[in-house]
Design a protein around this motif. Structure first.
Motif, PDB file in Angstrom:
ATOM      1  N   ALA A  64       0.828  -1.203   0.000  1.00  0.00           N
ATOM      2  CA  ALA A  64       0.000   0.000   0.000  1.00  0.00           C
ATOM      3  C   ALA A  64       0.867   1.259   0.000  1.00  0.00           C
ATOM      4  CB  ALA A  64      -0.920  -0.004   1.216  1.00  0.00           C
ATOM      5  N   PHE A  65       1.917   1.259   0.787  1.00  0.00           N
ATOM      6  CA  PHE A  65       2.814   2.416   0.846  1.00  0.00           C
ATOM      7  C   PHE A  65       3.476   2.676  -0.493  1.00  0.00           C
ATOM      8  CE2 PHE A  65       7.102   4.122   1.554  1.00  0.00           C
ATOM      9  CZ  PHE A  65       6.763   5.344   2.113  1.00  0.00           C
ATOM     10  N   LEU A  66       3.967   1.623  -1.133  1.00  0.00           N
ATOM     11  CA  LEU A  66       4.641   1.781  -2.425  1.00  0.00           C
ATOM     12  C   LEU A  66       3.667   2.240  -3.520  1.00  0.00           C
ATOM     13  CD1 LEU A  66       7.111  -1.229  -2.383  1.00  0.00           C
ATOM     14  CD2 LEU A  66       7.622   1.195  -2.077  1.00  0.00           C
ATOM     15  N   GLY A  67       2.437   1.776  -3.465  1.00  0.00           N
ATOM     16  CA  GLY A  67       1.430   2.220  -4.438  1.00  0.00           C
ATOM     17  C   GLY A  67       1.122   3.701  -4.286  1.00  0.00           C
ATOM     18  N   ALA A  68       0.949   4.170  -3.053  1.00  0.00           N
ATOM     19  CA  ALA A  68       0.676   5.592  -2.815  1.00  0.00           C
ATOM     20  C   ALA A  68       1.888   6.443  -3.189  1.00  0.00           C
ATOM     21  CB  ALA A  68       0.293   5.813  -1.357  1.00  0.00           C
ATOM     22  N   LEU A  69       3.080   5.959  -2.884  1.00  0.00           N
ATOM     23  CA  LEU A  69       4.298   6.702  -3.205  1.00  0.00           C
ATOM     24  C   LEU A  69       4.473   6.847  -4.714  1.00  0.00           C
ATOM     25  CD1 LEU A  69       6.848   8.031  -2.051  1.00  0.00           C
ATOM     26  CD2 LEU A  69       7.959   5.812  -2.220  1.00  0.00           C
ATOM     27  N   ALA A  70       4.214   5.780  -5.440  1.00  0.00           N
ATOM     28  CA  ALA A  70       4.334   5.839  -6.907  1.00  0.00           C
ATOM     29  C   ALA A  70       3.341   6.837  -7.491  1.00  0.00           C
ATOM     30  CB  ALA A  70       4.116   4.454  -7.504  1.00  0.00           C
ATOM     31  N   GLY A  71       2.119   6.858  -6.995  1.00  0.00           N
ATOM     32  CA  GLY A  71       1.123   7.822  -7.474  1.00  0.00           C
ATOM     33  C   GLY A  71       1.516   9.245  -7.158  1.00  0.00           C
ATOM     34  N   SER A  72       2.059   9.462  -5.984  1.00  0.00           N
ATOM     35  CA  SER A  72       2.466  10.802  -5.573  1.00  0.00           C
ATOM     36  C   SER A  72       3.615  11.319  -6.433  1.00  0.00           C
ATOM     37  CB  SER A  72       2.870  10.787  -4.106  1.00  0.00           C
ATOM     38  OG  SER A  72       3.225  12.062  -3.675  1.00  0.00           O
ATOM     39  N   VAL A  73       4.592  10.484  -6.706  1.00  0.00           N
ATOM     40  CA  VAL A  73       5.734  10.893  -7.529  1.00  0.00           C
ATOM     41  C   VAL A  73       5.287  11.206  -8.950  1.00  0.00           C
ATOM     42  CG1 VAL A  73       7.884  10.063  -8.577  1.00  0.00           C
ATOM     43  CG2 VAL A  73       7.468   9.735  -6.144  1.00  0.00           C
ATOM     44  N   ALA A  74       4.438  10.361  -9.510  1.00  0.00           N
ATOM     45  CA  ALA A  74       3.950  10.600 -10.877  1.00  0.00           C
ATOM     46  C   ALA A  74       3.151  11.897 -10.945  1.00  0.00           C
ATOM     47  CB  ALA A  74       3.099   9.415 -11.334  1.00  0.00           C
ATOM     48  N   GLY A  75       2.318  12.142  -9.952  1.00  0.00           N
ATOM     49  CA  GLY A  75       1.547  13.383  -9.926  1.00  0.00           C
ATOM     50  C   GLY A  75       2.412  14.606  -9.762  1.00  0.00           C
ATOM     51  N   CYS A  76       3.446  14.504  -8.953  1.00  0.00           N
ATOM     52  CA  CYS A  76       4.363  15.620  -8.739  1.00  0.00           C
ATOM     53  C   CYS A  76       5.096  15.978 -10.030  1.00  0.00           C
ATOM     54  CB  CYS A  76       5.353  15.277  -7.635  1.00  0.00           C
ATOM     55  SG  CYS A  76       6.489  16.601  -7.231  1.00  0.00           S
ATOM     56  N   VAL A  77       5.550  14.988 -10.756  1.00  0.00           N
ATOM     57  CA  VAL A  77       6.253  15.233 -12.020  1.00  0.00           C
ATOM     58  C   VAL A  77       5.311  15.862 -13.044  1.00  0.00           C
ATOM     59  CG1 VAL A  77       7.371  14.093 -13.976  1.00  0.00           C
ATOM     60  CG2 VAL A  77       7.989  13.467 -11.643  1.00  0.00           C
ATOM     61  N   ALA A  78       4.095  15.345 -13.135  1.00  0.00           N
ATOM     62  CA  ALA A  78       3.120  15.903 -14.084  1.00  0.00           C
ATOM     63  C   ALA A  78       2.764  17.343 -13.712  1.00  0.00           C
ATOM     64  CB  ALA A  78       1.870  15.034 -14.114  1.00  0.00           C
ATOM     65  N   GLY A  79       2.551  17.600 -12.424  1.00  0.00           N
ATOM     66  CA  GLY A  79       2.223  18.951 -11.976  1.00  0.00           C
ATOM     67  C   GLY A  79       3.349  19.933 -12.219  1.00  0.00           C
ATOM     68  N   ALA A  80       4.581  19.506 -12.004  1.00  0.00           N
ATOM     69  CA  ALA A  80       5.730  20.372 -12.245  1.00  0.00           C
ATOM     70  C   ALA A  80       5.872  20.699 -13.729  1.00  0.00           C
ATOM     71  CB  ALA A  80       7.007  19.714 -11.734  1.00  0.00           C
ATOM     72  N   THR A  81       5.587  19.743 -14.586  1.00  0.00           N
ATOM     73  CA  THR A  81       5.666  19.973 -16.023  1.00  0.00           C
ATOM     74  C   THR A  81       4.618  20.985 -16.476  1.00  0.00           C
ATOM     75  OG1 THR A  81       6.472  17.725 -16.350  1.00  0.00           O
ATOM     76  CG2 THR A  81       5.585  18.850 -18.280  1.00  0.00           C
ATOM     77  N   ILE A  82       3.402  20.840 -15.976  1.00  0.00           N
ATOM     78  CA  ILE A  82       2.345  21.799 -16.319  1.00  0.00           C
ATOM     79  C   ILE A  82       2.673  23.173 -15.743  1.00  0.00           C
ATOM     80  CG2 ILE A  82      -0.085  22.377 -15.936  1.00  0.00           C
ATOM     81  CD1 ILE A  82      -0.621  19.328 -16.046  1.00  0.00           C
ATOM     82  N   GLY A  83       3.159  23.208 -14.514  1.00  0.00           N
ATOM     83  CA  GLY A  83       3.539  24.479 -13.894  1.00  0.00           C
ATOM     84  C   GLY A  83       4.659  25.174 -14.638  1.00  0.00           C
ATOM     85  N   LYS A  84       5.591  24.412 -15.151  1.00  0.00           N
ATOM     86  CA  LYS A  84       6.698  24.996 -15.924  1.00  0.00           C
ATOM     87  C   LYS A  84       6.174  25.650 -17.194  1.00  0.00           C
ATOM     88  CE  LYS A  84      11.112  23.879 -18.039  1.00  0.00           C
ATOM     89  NZ  LYS A  84      12.063  22.833 -18.385  1.00  0.00           N
ATOM     90  N   GLN A  85       5.223  24.996 -17.839  1.00  0.00           N
ATOM     91  CA  GLN A  85       4.625  25.584 -19.042  1.00  0.00           C
ATOM     92  C   GLN A  85       3.877  26.876 -18.701  1.00  0.00           C
ATOM     93  OE1 GLN A  85       5.119  24.588 -22.223  1.00  0.00           O
ATOM     94  NE2 GLN A  85       6.578  23.182 -21.286  1.00  0.00           N
ATOM     95  N   LEU A  86       3.176  26.885 -17.573  1.00  0.00           N
ATOM     96  CA  LEU A  86       2.505  28.111 -17.135  1.00  0.00           C
ATOM     97  C   LEU A  86       3.520  29.214 -16.862  1.00  0.00           C
ATOM     98  CD1 LEU A  86      -0.282  26.818 -14.725  1.00  0.00           C
ATOM     99  CD2 LEU A  86      -0.595  28.039 -16.862  1.00  0.00           C
ATOM    100  N   ASP A  87       4.612  28.868 -16.196  1.00  0.00           N
ATOM    101  CA  ASP A  87       5.659  29.852 -15.917  1.00  0.00           C
ATOM    102  C   ASP A  87       6.200  30.465 -17.206  1.00  0.00           C
ATOM    103  OD1 ASP A  87       5.677  29.731 -13.138  1.00  0.00           O
ATOM    104  OD2 ASP A  87       7.200  28.154 -13.077  1.00  0.00           O
ATOM    105  N   GLU A  88       6.453  29.631 -18.192  1.00  0.00           N
ATOM    106  CA  GLU A  88       7.087  30.103 -19.419  1.00  0.00           C
ATOM    107  C   GLU A  88       6.154  30.888 -20.325  1.00  0.00           C
ATOM    108  OE1 GLU A  88       8.860  26.725 -21.330  1.00  0.00           O
ATOM    109  OE2 GLU A  88      10.345  26.464 -19.755  1.00  0.00           O
TER     110      GLU A  88
END
Length: 106
Positions: A64-88
């Protein structure tokens, strides 16, 4: 990079969109990763059944911990990519330290 207002080279990036996108993405990824956590917990429990009840419990928690961690990391990377596009492209991401002028490149 040079400030368009005063021509100073003392320009910094603020990256507000990237930071906020990372946090929101991590929270969203963790919540969507909850279903992955449940599946990981079930898989861990069936694998840990070889070790008896303690093995089943520990494997379920670890899955359960590894499943939640994997989802959190994937979401963080996706959010950072979208945020970078907004910044630029949308936000005035650059700030001159000399004259305090904020600007974007596009």
């Amino acid at each position: 990079m040079i400030c368009p207002a005063c021509r100073s080279a003392k320009v910094v990036t603020r990256d507000f969109g990237k930071r906020i996108g990372s946090v929101v993405g991590a929270i969203g990824g963790a919540s969507s990763g909850f279903s992955g956590a449940l599946a990981g917990g079930e898989a861990g429990a069936s694998f840990g059944s070889l070790g008896g009840p303690p093995g089943m419990a520990l494997s379920c928690i670890a899955g359960a911990f590894l499943g939640a961690l994997a989802g959190s990391v994937a979401g963080c990377v996706a959010g950072a990519t979208i945020g970078k596009q907004l910044d630029e492209h949308v936000l005035q991401n650059h700030r001159c330290l000399s004259c305090k002028h904020s600007f974007s490149l596009s």
